[in-house]
Design an enzyme around this catalytic site. Structure first.
Site, PDB file in Angstrom:
ATOM      1  N   ASN A  10      49.508  20.777  38.046  1.00 59.34           N
ATOM      2  CA  ASN A  10      48.755  20.250  36.898  1.00 59.34           C
ATOM      3  C   ASN A  10      49.776  19.877  35.829  1.00 59.34           C
ATOM      4  O   ASN A  10      50.283  20.742  35.131  1.00 59.34           O
ATOM      5  CB  ASN A  10      47.773  21.305  36.379  1.00 59.34           C
ATOM      6  CG  ASN A  10      47.059  20.843  35.122  1.00 59.34           C
ATOM      7  OD1 ASN A  10      47.045  19.648  34.820  1.00 59.34           O
ATOM      8  ND2 ASN A  10      46.452  21.777  34.393  1.00 59.34           N
ATOM      9  N   LYS A  12      49.256  18.260  33.178  1.00 57.58           N
ATOM     10  CA  LYS A  12      48.658  18.166  31.828  1.00 57.58           C
ATOM     11  C   LYS A  12      49.075  16.843  31.178  1.00 57.58           C
ATOM     12  O   LYS A  12      49.207  15.843  31.883  1.00 57.58           O
ATOM     13  CB  LYS A  12      49.046  19.382  30.979  1.00 57.58           C
ATOM     14  CG  LYS A  12      48.838  20.700  31.737  1.00 57.58           C
ATOM     15  CD  LYS A  12      48.919  21.899  30.866  1.00 57.58           C
ATOM     16  CE  LYS A  12      48.882  23.153  31.734  1.00 57.58           C
ATOM     17  NZ  LYS A  12      48.554  24.348  30.988  1.00 57.58           N
ATOM     18  N   HIS A  97      38.925  23.052  33.422  1.00 49.60           N
ATOM     19  CA  HIS A  97      40.141  23.783  33.039  1.00 49.60           C
ATOM     20  C   HIS A  97      39.898  24.453  31.686  1.00 49.60           C
ATOM     21  O   HIS A  97      39.190  23.919  30.831  1.00 49.60           O
ATOM     22  CB  HIS A  97      41.320  22.813  32.958  1.00 49.60           C
ATOM     23  CG  HIS A  97      42.638  23.492  32.817  1.00 49.60           C
ATOM     24  ND1 HIS A  97      43.086  24.009  31.620  1.00 49.60           N
ATOM     25  CD2 HIS A  97      43.599  23.769  33.731  1.00 49.60           C
ATOM     26  CE1 HIS A  97      44.272  24.558  31.805  1.00 49.60           C
ATOM     27  NE2 HIS A  97      44.606  24.428  33.072  1.00 49.60           N
ATOM     28  N   GLU A  99      41.620  24.651  29.134  1.00 54.54           N
ATOM     29  CA  GLU A  99      41.986  23.817  27.974  1.00 54.54           C
ATOM     30  C   GLU A  99      40.879  22.811  27.661  1.00 54.54           C
ATOM     31  O   GLU A  99      40.666  22.459  26.500  1.00 54.54           O
ATOM     32  CB  GLU A  99      43.331  23.116  28.242  1.00 54.54           C
ATOM     33  CG  GLU A  99      44.477  24.114  28.172  1.00 54.54           C
ATOM     34  CD  GLU A  99      45.696  23.743  29.003  1.00 54.54           C
ATOM     35  OE1 GLU A  99      45.811  22.579  29.430  1.00 54.54           O
ATOM     36  OE2 GLU A  99      46.531  24.637  29.237  1.00 54.54           O
ATOM     37  N   GLU A 169      41.824  31.233  37.065  1.00 57.57           N
ATOM     38  CA  GLU A 169      42.888  31.106  36.069  1.00 57.57           C
ATOM     39  C   GLU A 169      42.545  31.964  34.857  1.00 57.57           C
ATOM     40  O   GLU A 169      41.879  31.500  33.929  1.00 57.57           O
ATOM     41  CB  GLU A 169      43.022  29.645  35.631  1.00 57.57           C
ATOM     42  CG  GLU A 169      43.430  28.703  36.736  1.00 57.57           C
ATOM     43  CD  GLU A 169      44.252  27.543  36.189  1.00 57.57           C
ATOM     44  OE1 GLU A 169      45.370  27.349  36.697  1.00 57.57           O
ATOM     45  OE2 GLU A 169      43.804  26.875  35.257  1.00 57.57           O
ATOM     46  N   GLY A 175      50.082  29.513  30.658  1.00 59.75           N
ATOM     47  CA  GLY A 175      51.120  29.068  29.727  1.00 59.75           C
ATOM     48  C   GLY A 175      51.714  30.189  28.890  1.00 59.75           C
ATOM     49  O   GLY A 175      52.378  29.931  27.888  1.00 59.75           O
ATOM     50  N   SER A 215      50.805  30.890  34.871  1.00 56.27           N
ATOM     51  CA  SER A 215      52.237  31.206  34.801  1.00 56.27           C
ATOM     52  C   SER A 215      52.877  31.469  36.164  1.00 56.27           C
ATOM     53  O   SER A 215      53.762  32.324  36.287  1.00 56.27           O
ATOM     54  CB  SER A 215      52.472  32.392  33.857  1.00 56.27           C
ATOM     55  OG  SER A 215      52.073  32.060  32.541  1.00 56.27           O
TER      56      SER A 215
END
Ligand code: PEP
Length: 262
Positions: A10, A12, A97, A99, A169, A175, A215
């Site tokens: 991914n 991003k 996701h 985010e 996730e 992150g 991560s």
């Protein structure tokens, strides 16, 4: 039931077109096309998809997007539909996701609509779920996962589970440099599979690939993939370097009997 490992990058909102093309050249030079016992997917920014699909035409590497709309066409300025993604060579799409949930207010209902549209278009959706740190601390992980899976997957036909994947996730691991321990990932992913089994039957649940994301670094792959309910990884930061991503996709884990060799 054999499930082939699935490893997804991914990117991003990273990489200019030139960088995306260089990454692919390097990954293929390292040997990505020779990895026939696992599926490797690059989820790139929309601006790079068409050019990447041209260079990946003769490759085993698959192309994916990071989001899609819930309609196939219409007056939705700035949006991209699943049919349009298919048209430029995508076969996978990440949905829900964290985010997108956080910055674009995506709900489980919206994820369900997007999932339906993506499946109808013939894409392989990857639906992201996962609890926040405070939810884990309050021992609400299972409740959150149950809701995200129950509402987010909705009324799928059991056979559709084999065409998609779920990515566990945990938001506290994305992150942050803090990876879930393999036993934590296994525990959550076993729970996700049990929710799916309850709703769609054990056969459909066994066909579903459940990835871990948060991560992930190259050194984590063997211990993560050794877990019976971890069928692959969704990788953010470490997928930006072709060298690191190569080390991730070329893991040599002793695959458990649930993982296929072909
Ligand atoms: C992600 O964005 O899905 C992700 C897992 O990111 P990272 O690997 O950087 O935590």
């Amino acid at each position: 039931m054999k499930r082939q490992p699935l490893i997804v990058a991914n990117w991003k909102m990273h990489k200019q077109l030139k960088e995306a093309l260089e990454f692919v050249r390097e990954l293929r030079r390292l040997g990505a096309d020779q990895l026939r016992d696992r599926t490797v997917v690059l989820c790139a920014p929309a601006t790079a998809l068409l050019a990447l699909s041209e260079v990946l035409k003769d490759s085993a590497i698959r192309l994916g997007a990071q989001n899609a709309h819930w309609e196939q066409a219409g007056a939705f300025t700035g949006e991209i539909s699943p049919t349009q993604l298919l048209d430029v060579g995508c076969s996978y799409v990440i949905l829900g996701h964290s985010e997108r949930r956080e910055h674009f207010a995506e709900t489980d209902d919206r994820v369900r609509q997007k999932l339906r549209a993506a499946l109808c278009a013939g894409l392989h959706p990857i639906v992201c779920v996962g609890e926040r740190g405070e939810e884990r601390e309050a021992q609400r992980t299972h409740r959150v996962l149950e809701r995200q899976i129950g509402v987010g997957l909705g009324d799928l036909a059991p056979t559709e589970l084999g065409k998609m994947a779920v990515a566990y996730e945990p938001v506290w691991a994305i992150g942050t440099g803090v990876t879930a321990r393999p036993d934590q990932a296994q525990q959550a992913q076993q729970f996700i599979r049990s929710c799916v089994a309850k709703a769609y039957g054990p056969e459909a649940a066994q066909a579903l690939r459940i990835l871990y994301g948060g991560s992930v670094q190259p050194d984590h792959m063997d211990s993560l993939l050794a877990q019976p309910d971890v069928d692959g990884a969704l990788v953010g930061g470490a997928s930006l370097s072709a060298q690191d991503f190569w080390r991730i996709i070329s893991f040599h884990s002793q695959l458990t009997p649930t993982h296929g060799s072909v």
